[in-house]
Design an enzyme around this catalytic site. Sequence first.
Site, PDB file in Angstrom:
ATOM      1  N   THR A  44       0.862  -1.184   0.000  1.00  0.00           N
ATOM      2  CA  THR A  44       0.000   0.000   0.000  1.00  0.00           C
ATOM      3  C   THR A  44       0.892   1.225   0.000  1.00  0.00           C
ATOM      4  OG1 THR A  44      -1.697  -1.174   1.278  1.00  0.00           O
ATOM      5  CG2 THR A  44      -1.784   1.214   1.348  1.00  0.00           C
ATOM      6  N   GLY A  79      -1.305  -3.853   4.995  1.00  0.00           N
ATOM      7  CA  GLY A  79      -2.403  -4.816   5.048  1.00  0.00           C
ATOM      8  C   GLY A  79      -3.012  -4.919   6.429  1.00  0.00           C
TER       9      GLY A  79
END
Length: 528
Positions: free
Chosen positions: A350, A433
């Site tokens: 991310t 995550g």
Amino acid sequence: MRDFQLPGRSPVRAMDVMVATSHPLASAAALTLLREGGNAIDAAICASAVLAVVEPQSTGIGGDCFCLYVPGGEGSVLAYNGAGRAPGAATIDWYEEQGFTEIPADSPHAVTIPGAIDAWCRLSADHGCTPLERVLAPAIHYAEAGYVIHDRVEADWHEAKDLLAQDATAARIFLPGGAVPRAGDVHRQPELARSLRLIAANGRAAFYEGELAEDLVAHLRKIGGLHTLDDFAAAGGEYVEPVRTSYRGTDVWQMPPSNQGLTALVMLNLLSGFDLAGLDPLGAERLHLEVEAGRLAYGIRDELIADPDHVEVPVDALLSSSYANGLRGRIDPAIANAELPAAVMEPSDTVYLSVVDRDRNAVSFINSTYHSFGSGLVGPKSGIVLQNRGKGFRIDRRHPNCIAPRKCPLHTIMPGMATRNGRVVAPFGVMGGDYQPFGNVHVLSNLLDYGMDPQAAIDLPRVFYQKGELIAERGVPAATLRALEARGHKVGPAEEALGGGQMVLVDWDRGTLTGGSDPRKDGLAIGY
């Protein structure tokens, strides 16, 4: 103050603006835009777009986006939910008939309709002050002219080599010559450059209604996906009411379900009943409490958090002090609770970034394609990497997170915002995550319980709990690990660095900004 004889870096301090991202090119592009008169929203979208090119394993325009925004740094916290939804044909009946017991991460069924471009365009139109063409220009440049591969990016890229090899377009673009590019190599994505140009010129419609949607839908349907052009045309995010709790006199804001941000707030409520400030920040006592609070909060997440348009999520009850007080009784400071169920944990890549501008507009911004390179599926003409966020659905009629048409899955990416007395303290976030609630709580506690500056708060070694084991980064002292084992934890090493984060601290009294960026990534904080 840090020990200047040891490796590390100081926080970045400035007066007017501050940007903190996971990649130098993204931070530099955002800073340039701010110098030209752009605001924090412009800079956040600009940085996220650059990251979609130069960190292709972590994010992309085929993923999702969430944003917390405080205009002027005071007043209401605005929240934009840019989560994608399942196709309209994604019924539980279909998946059961086909014999699915879970959603394969590398399949078209894991691809939810991307929400990032909708979010960028909506936020730009509502709160930006710079034309989208200018905002996306640096990303277009790097995709077309090329960018140099950075070290953490290369390391992550290797993990997805086999995945990328499964899709012809992914292999062609991301395994040039059949190999992972090395740090220092120059990489280009001309198809993605063209896609970004179309979006810069025509906005949201270019992605959801034009040739880009046609390319992605055709590819997905060719390999068994249920997606349609109508699914893309109907996609759209929304402004939502953020969820909040108070910790050490500071209001902490997160995205509401189906985002997992609530998990961090439950953890904070549990930890608020302990005097963490009196404990060693890297001692077994503190880390044990953090882990036990996390185990409880993640159990709640897995059982209850889902799309509120499809199921009722008891947010107010879960954030109540009475609930926290009752749940806290399951935490024994002296020993690990052997009866807690194991949480479902998934790794992911991310990008998270923080921006505060000269007017103190504060942005907490996160963008992701979920697993490294998402589903590994890439539009043959568009060069767009598609996320695999649908992996978060369950094939279980009884579960709140069961797959359903136009439903959002449980979402892990979570921007954070801290305020006090109606003013921004810090936009902050930690990637990684399922680690993200742990990371958000750990970093925020470092700031509020221990008085660390943003860089020190981010740098401090981390632990996590997964698959029945407490895993620890190498920086956690050996004596602490032995003491955690004595408390009943099975302890092992973290195979990879845990997460990566950024933060910008606003000092209203002194008129300054202090930024921190995670050394676990390639990025930096920078301001003026």
